[in-house]
Structure formats: C-alpha cells, structure tokens
Design a protein around this motif. Sequence first.
Motif, PDB file in Angstrom:
ATOM      1  N   HIS A  97       9.388 -11.506  10.073  1.00  0.00           N
ATOM      2  CA  HIS A  97       8.980 -10.473  10.808  1.00  0.00           C
ATOM      3  C   HIS A  97       9.310  -9.244  10.126  1.00  0.00           C
ATOM      4  O   HIS A  97       8.754  -8.280   9.951  1.00  0.00           O
ATOM      5  CB  HIS A  97       9.291 -10.392  12.321  1.00  0.00           C
ATOM      6  CG  HIS A  97       9.238  -9.499  13.128  1.00  0.00           C
ATOM      7  ND1 HIS A  97      10.251  -8.843  13.996  1.00  0.00           N
ATOM      8  CD2 HIS A  97       8.392  -8.200  13.060  1.00  0.00           C
ATOM      9  CE1 HIS A  97       9.899  -7.853  14.367  1.00  0.00           C
ATOM     10  NE2 HIS A  97       8.880  -7.308  13.966  1.00  0.00           N
ATOM     11  N   MET A  98      10.620  -9.226   9.876  1.00  0.00           N
ATOM     12  CA  MET A  98      11.283  -8.198   8.910  1.00  0.00           C
ATOM     13  C   MET A  98      10.470  -7.522   7.888  1.00  0.00           C
ATOM     14  O   MET A  98      10.242  -6.532   7.587  1.00  0.00           O
ATOM     15  CB  MET A  98      12.509  -8.501   8.757  1.00  0.00           C
ATOM     16  CG  MET A  98      13.541  -8.522   9.891  1.00  0.00           C
ATOM     17  SD  MET A  98      13.943  -6.739  10.374  1.00  0.00           S
ATOM     18  CE  MET A  98      12.766  -6.921  12.011  1.00  0.00           C
ATOM     19  N   LEU A  99       9.965  -8.775   7.069  1.00  0.00           N
ATOM     20  CA  LEU A  99       9.388  -8.656   5.877  1.00  0.00           C
ATOM     21  C   LEU A  99       8.038  -8.164   5.868  1.00  0.00           C
ATOM     22  O   LEU A  99       7.668  -7.031   5.362  1.00  0.00           O
ATOM     23  CB  LEU A  99       9.404  -9.902   5.052  1.00  0.00           C
ATOM     24  CG  LEU A  99      10.792 -10.562   4.470  1.00  0.00           C
ATOM     25  CD1 LEU A  99      10.617 -11.896   3.718  1.00  0.00           C
ATOM     26  CD2 LEU A  99      11.319  -9.386   3.543  1.00  0.00           C
ATOM     27  N   ILE A 100       7.534  -8.468   6.874  1.00  0.00           N
ATOM     28  CA  ILE A 100       5.890  -8.380   7.034  1.00  0.00           C
ATOM     29  C   ILE A 100       5.711  -7.075   7.801  1.00  0.00           C
ATOM     30  O   ILE A 100       4.996  -6.320   7.499  1.00  0.00           O
ATOM     31  CB  ILE A 100       5.002  -9.627   7.944  1.00  0.00           C
ATOM     32  CG1 ILE A 100       5.120 -10.817   7.211  1.00  0.00           C
ATOM     33  CG2 ILE A 100       3.728  -9.006   8.345  1.00  0.00           C
ATOM     34  CD1 ILE A 100       4.590 -11.979   7.848  1.00  0.00           C
ATOM     35  N   GLY A 101       6.640  -6.762   8.735  1.00  0.00           N
ATOM     36  CA  GLY A 101       6.506  -5.668   9.598  1.00  0.00           C
ATOM     37  C   GLY A 101       7.186  -4.352   9.471  1.00  0.00           C
ATOM     38  O   GLY A 101       6.486  -3.272  10.004  1.00  0.00           O
ATOM     39  N   MET A 102       8.276  -4.351   8.309  1.00  0.00           N
ATOM     40  CA  MET A 102       8.858  -3.096   8.215  1.00  0.00           C
ATOM     41  C   MET A 102       9.337  -2.818   6.680  1.00  0.00           C
ATOM     42  O   MET A 102       8.771  -2.103   6.146  1.00  0.00           O
ATOM     43  CB  MET A 102      10.440  -3.369   8.679  1.00  0.00           C
ATOM     44  CG  MET A 102      10.065  -3.680  10.289  1.00  0.00           C
ATOM     45  SD  MET A 102      11.853  -3.464  11.255  1.00  0.00           S
ATOM     46  CE  MET A 102      12.075  -1.826  11.365  1.00  0.00           C
ATOM     47  N   TYR A 103       9.532  -4.080   5.922  1.00  0.00           N
ATOM     48  CA  TYR A 103       9.860  -3.519   4.590  1.00  0.00           C
ATOM     49  C   TYR A 103       8.657  -3.548   3.605  1.00  0.00           C
ATOM     50  O   TYR A 103       8.677  -2.858   2.935  1.00  0.00           O
ATOM     51  CB  TYR A 103      10.835  -5.013   3.847  1.00  0.00           C
ATOM     52  CG  TYR A 103      12.250  -4.750   4.502  1.00  0.00           C
ATOM     53  CD1 TYR A 103      13.214  -3.999   3.797  1.00  0.00           C
ATOM     54  CD2 TYR A 103      12.565  -5.728   5.729  1.00  0.00           C
ATOM     55  CE1 TYR A 103      14.533  -3.893   4.495  1.00  0.00           C
ATOM     56  CE2 TYR A 103      13.885  -5.375   6.222  1.00  0.00           C
ATOM     57  CZ  TYR A 103      14.833  -4.557   5.588  1.00  0.00           C
ATOM     58  OH  TYR A 103      16.082  -4.378   5.918  1.00  0.00           O
ATOM     59  N   ALA A 104       7.894  -4.779   3.780  1.00  0.00           N
ATOM     60  CA  ALA A 104       6.650  -4.663   2.773  1.00  0.00           C
ATOM     61  C   ALA A 104       5.552  -3.247   3.361  1.00  0.00           C
ATOM     62  O   ALA A 104       5.130  -2.717   2.356  1.00  0.00           O
ATOM     63  CB  ALA A 104       5.760  -5.972   3.225  1.00  0.00           C
ATOM     64  N   PRO A 105       5.484  -3.089   4.715  1.00  0.00           N
ATOM     65  CA  PRO A 105       4.717  -1.930   4.854  1.00  0.00           C
ATOM     66  C   PRO A 105       5.363  -0.691   4.229  1.00  0.00           C
ATOM     67  O   PRO A 105       4.626   0.061   3.805  1.00  0.00           O
ATOM     68  CB  PRO A 105       4.764  -1.665   6.448  1.00  0.00           C
ATOM     69  CG  PRO A 105       4.994  -3.330   6.951  1.00  0.00           C
ATOM     70  CD  PRO A 105       5.641  -3.815   6.064  1.00  0.00           C
ATOM     71  N   LEU A 106       6.667  -0.519   4.328  1.00  0.00           N
ATOM     72  CA  LEU A 106       7.133   0.720   3.821  1.00  0.00           C
ATOM     73  C   LEU A 106       7.011   0.758   2.205  1.00  0.00           C
ATOM     74  O   LEU A 106       6.555   1.841   1.683  1.00  0.00           O
ATOM     75  CB  LEU A 106       8.896   0.920   3.936  1.00  0.00           C
ATOM     76  CG  LEU A 106       9.462   1.810   3.299  1.00  0.00           C
ATOM     77  CD1 LEU A 106       8.920   3.346   3.900  1.00  0.00           C
ATOM     78  CD2 LEU A 106      11.088   1.737   3.503  1.00  0.00           C
ATOM     79  N   ALA A 107       7.062  -0.386   1.583  1.00  0.00           N
ATOM     80  CA  ALA A 107       6.912  -0.212  -0.021  1.00  0.00           C
ATOM     81  C   ALA A 107       5.126   0.052  -0.279  1.00  0.00           C
ATOM     82  O   ALA A 107       4.952   0.751  -1.181  1.00  0.00           O
ATOM     83  CB  ALA A 107       7.272  -1.495  -0.514  1.00  0.00           C
ATOM     84  N   LEU A 108       4.224  -0.407   0.665  1.00  0.00           N
ATOM     85  CA  LEU A 108       2.983  -0.604   0.467  1.00  0.00           C
ATOM     86  C   LEU A 108       2.458   1.133   0.651  1.00  0.00           C
ATOM     87  O   LEU A 108       1.874   1.693  -0.102  1.00  0.00           O
ATOM     88  CB  LEU A 108       2.216  -1.386   1.288  1.00  0.00           C
ATOM     89  CG  LEU A 108       2.492  -2.771   0.842  1.00  0.00           C
ATOM     90  CD1 LEU A 108       1.884  -3.860   1.952  1.00  0.00           C
ATOM     91  CD2 LEU A 108       1.654  -3.306  -0.515  1.00  0.00           C
ATOM     92  N   VAL A 109       3.104   1.622   1.822  1.00  0.00           N
ATOM     93  CA  VAL A 109       2.796   2.941   2.274  1.00  0.00           C
ATOM     94  C   VAL A 109       3.257   3.689   1.203  1.00  0.00           C
ATOM     95  O   VAL A 109       2.381   5.058   0.787  1.00  0.00           O
ATOM     96  CB  VAL A 109       3.378   3.351   3.468  1.00  0.00           C
ATOM     97  CG1 VAL A 109       3.327   4.881   3.655  1.00  0.00           C
ATOM     98  CG2 VAL A 109       2.345   2.451   4.606  1.00  0.00           C
ATOM     99  N   LEU A 110       4.324   3.830   0.636  1.00  0.00           N
ATOM    100  CA  LEU A 110       4.878   4.763  -0.578  1.00  0.00           C
ATOM    101  C   LEU A 110       4.226   4.469  -1.689  1.00  0.00           C
ATOM    102  O   LEU A 110       4.323   5.530  -2.521  1.00  0.00           O
ATOM    103  CB  LEU A 110       6.232   4.465  -0.769  1.00  0.00           C
ATOM    104  CG  LEU A 110       7.297   4.849   0.391  1.00  0.00           C
ATOM    105  CD1 LEU A 110       8.840   4.442   0.088  1.00  0.00           C
ATOM    106  CD2 LEU A 110       7.213   6.171   0.794  1.00  0.00           C
ATOM    107  N   ALA A 111       3.344   3.548  -1.975  1.00  0.00           N
ATOM    108  CA  ALA A 111       2.356   3.430  -3.099  1.00  0.00           C
ATOM    109  C   ALA A 111       1.024   4.528  -3.077  1.00  0.00           C
ATOM    110  O   ALA A 111       0.207   4.204  -3.952  1.00  0.00           O
ATOM    111  CB  ALA A 111       2.037   1.896  -3.186  1.00  0.00           C
ATOM    112  N   ALA A 112       0.859   4.935  -1.778  1.00  0.00           N
ATOM    113  CA  ALA A 112      -0.118   5.972  -1.645  1.00  0.00           C
ATOM    114  C   ALA A 112      -1.625   5.392  -2.044  1.00  0.00           C
ATOM    115  O   ALA A 112      -2.181   6.097  -2.842  1.00  0.00           O
ATOM    116  CB  ALA A 112       0.032   7.321  -2.503  1.00  0.00           C
ATOM    117  N   PRO A 113      -1.770   4.167  -1.236  1.00  0.00           N
ATOM    118  CA  PRO A 113      -3.149   3.791  -1.829  1.00  0.00           C
ATOM    119  C   PRO A 113      -4.336   4.616  -1.258  1.00  0.00           C
ATOM    120  O   PRO A 113      -5.354   4.669  -2.191  1.00  0.00           O
ATOM    121  CB  PRO A 113      -3.200   2.346  -1.018  1.00  0.00           C
ATOM    122  CG  PRO A 113      -2.122   2.714  -0.017  1.00  0.00           C
ATOM    123  CD  PRO A 113      -1.336   3.649  -0.391  1.00  0.00           C
ATOM    124  N   VAL A 114      -4.138   5.397  -0.381  1.00  0.00           N
ATOM    125  CA  VAL A 114      -5.524   6.214  -0.071  1.00  0.00           C
ATOM    126  C   VAL A 114      -5.567   7.286  -0.956  1.00  0.00           C
ATOM    127  O   VAL A 114      -6.729   7.601  -1.354  1.00  0.00           O
ATOM    128  CB  VAL A 114      -5.158   6.839   1.253  1.00  0.00           C
ATOM    129  CG1 VAL A 114      -6.486   7.748   1.850  1.00  0.00           C
ATOM    130  CG2 VAL A 114      -5.112   5.608   2.251  1.00  0.00           C
TER     131      VAL A 114
END
Length: 274
Positions: free
Chosen positions: A83-100
């Motif tokens: 839950h920590m990896l899927i819901g908190m750590y991975a989202p932060l890294a993905l969002v900071l990558a600015a995909p939009v």
Amino acid sequence: MPAHGHDAGGDLPGWPLPALVLSAAACSYLLLVRRARRRNPVLGWSRRRTAGFLTGTALLGIALLPPLAPLAHEDFRGHAAQHMLIGMYAPLALVLAAPVTLLLRTLPAAGGRRLTAVLHSPPVRLTTHPAVALTLSTGSLVILYFTPLYNAITGDPVAHWLLHAHFLLSGCLFAHVIAGPDPAPSRPGVRVRLVYLGVAIAAHAVVSQLMYGGFWVHIHAPVPQVQAGAEIMYYGGDIAELLLAAALVSTWRPEPRRLATREPVTARKKTAPA
C-alpha cells in the motif's frame, strides 16, 4: 490459507502482465522524451523528471511483482508495504515526472488544445480540488479498514486489482494537487495546500494508531500482523508525506515586495513648511 487473504498461486494474474504494463509505460515515456528533445533541442527535457518516472515504475514493480506481491496476500505486513509503495511513494515519483507537460510538448497543436480544454473542464477542476483529492486518498482508508470491505476485497482477485488501481490513481491525484509540476488551473496557493497536507498527515496518523490499538478495525489477520502493518503505514506514511512537503516547499516562489510609488501622507505632513 491465510486468515485475511487468499491463495496467491492460482486465482491472481501472473507477474508477467504487470511487468509488461510497467515496461510499456516506461518505454512510452522515454519515447515521448526523445520526441520532445527532437522538437526543441534547446528546451529539451529534464533528466530529473525522466529519472522520477523510471523510479515510479520501478517502485510499482517492487509492489506488484514477487516477492512482495505474494507476501501481500499472505501477511498483512506485506499488504501495508505494498500500500505504501502503490499509494504514496510511486505516485510522488510519477507526478514529479510531469507526464502531462511532456504530453503537451509532444502532441500536435490540435491534440494539445483538446488536452488543455480537458484540464480546464469543470469535472477536472472539481476532481483536482484538494478536498476531493484528500477524501479519495486518505478518506478511503477509513472505509477500507474500518468496514468489512477489506476482507471482501481480498477474497476477490478482480476487486483486489481495482483496489491497487484506486491506491495508485488517488495517490497520484493527491500528489499532483499538492506539489505536481503539471498544469492545474484550479490549484490553490501554497499555504492552502500546506493546510490540506497537514490534515492528510494527521488523518493518516490517526488511522494507523487506531489500527494498532485494534479500535473498530475489520481486518481478518493475526493481531501482531495488524500492529506491524499499522507501524509500517505510520512511519512509512510520515516519510512519504515529508517528501511531498519538501516537493511542495520547493515550488514556493514568494511574491516580490512592491516598491512604494509615493511617500506616505504622514511623512509629507512632517516635512511640510509651517
């Protein structure tokens, strides 16, 4: 069979599917980065953002592939780590990558205008409000762990994958609303976002502490597992939220002070001749 889960051997999709999906996502991002650099060599694309996306996909891989994925169905501690990896750590890294932003730089002009129109649409504005993002991410934990929902989901493979999708999407939404570099037309100021982040930190801590104490918890698992899982969520959540706060503070650009265009009235009165 575990008291709170189900056999991970036969009724869950095998590990190749999530591995293929994550590999495809990483390759797609890298192809878009290559296109963005070709279109504008001067502007290019940040290597830090590229590293962030690859880190996010790697964290998802750790969560969804062996050995953690089978453990999450046998031990609540594994579920908490997942839950920590899927819901908190991975989202932060993905969002900071600015995909939009990357999409906006690589899409044709017509596609970019359509995407911009979607970002400014009322449904997206409502969904990206901090209160909505907070409810979907942190508020859903109350429904999951303090009702029979968790035990029902762990007995259904499809529902369990839908839970993973909810963790990931709601985590990305909250991270985007709080500190995402992608455009967000209805995003409030930094001070307001810090308040919502503080509420999320407090709510996450309360949920973890109630789970540790066994108050109103509906989790069919041995008590030591639930307590250890609550500790993972408590301390792991604190670290993730501190990282999110650091990302938010790094975007803070204080407004320059306006220079006075004329002398104060009191000063003019003092210097006026008698």
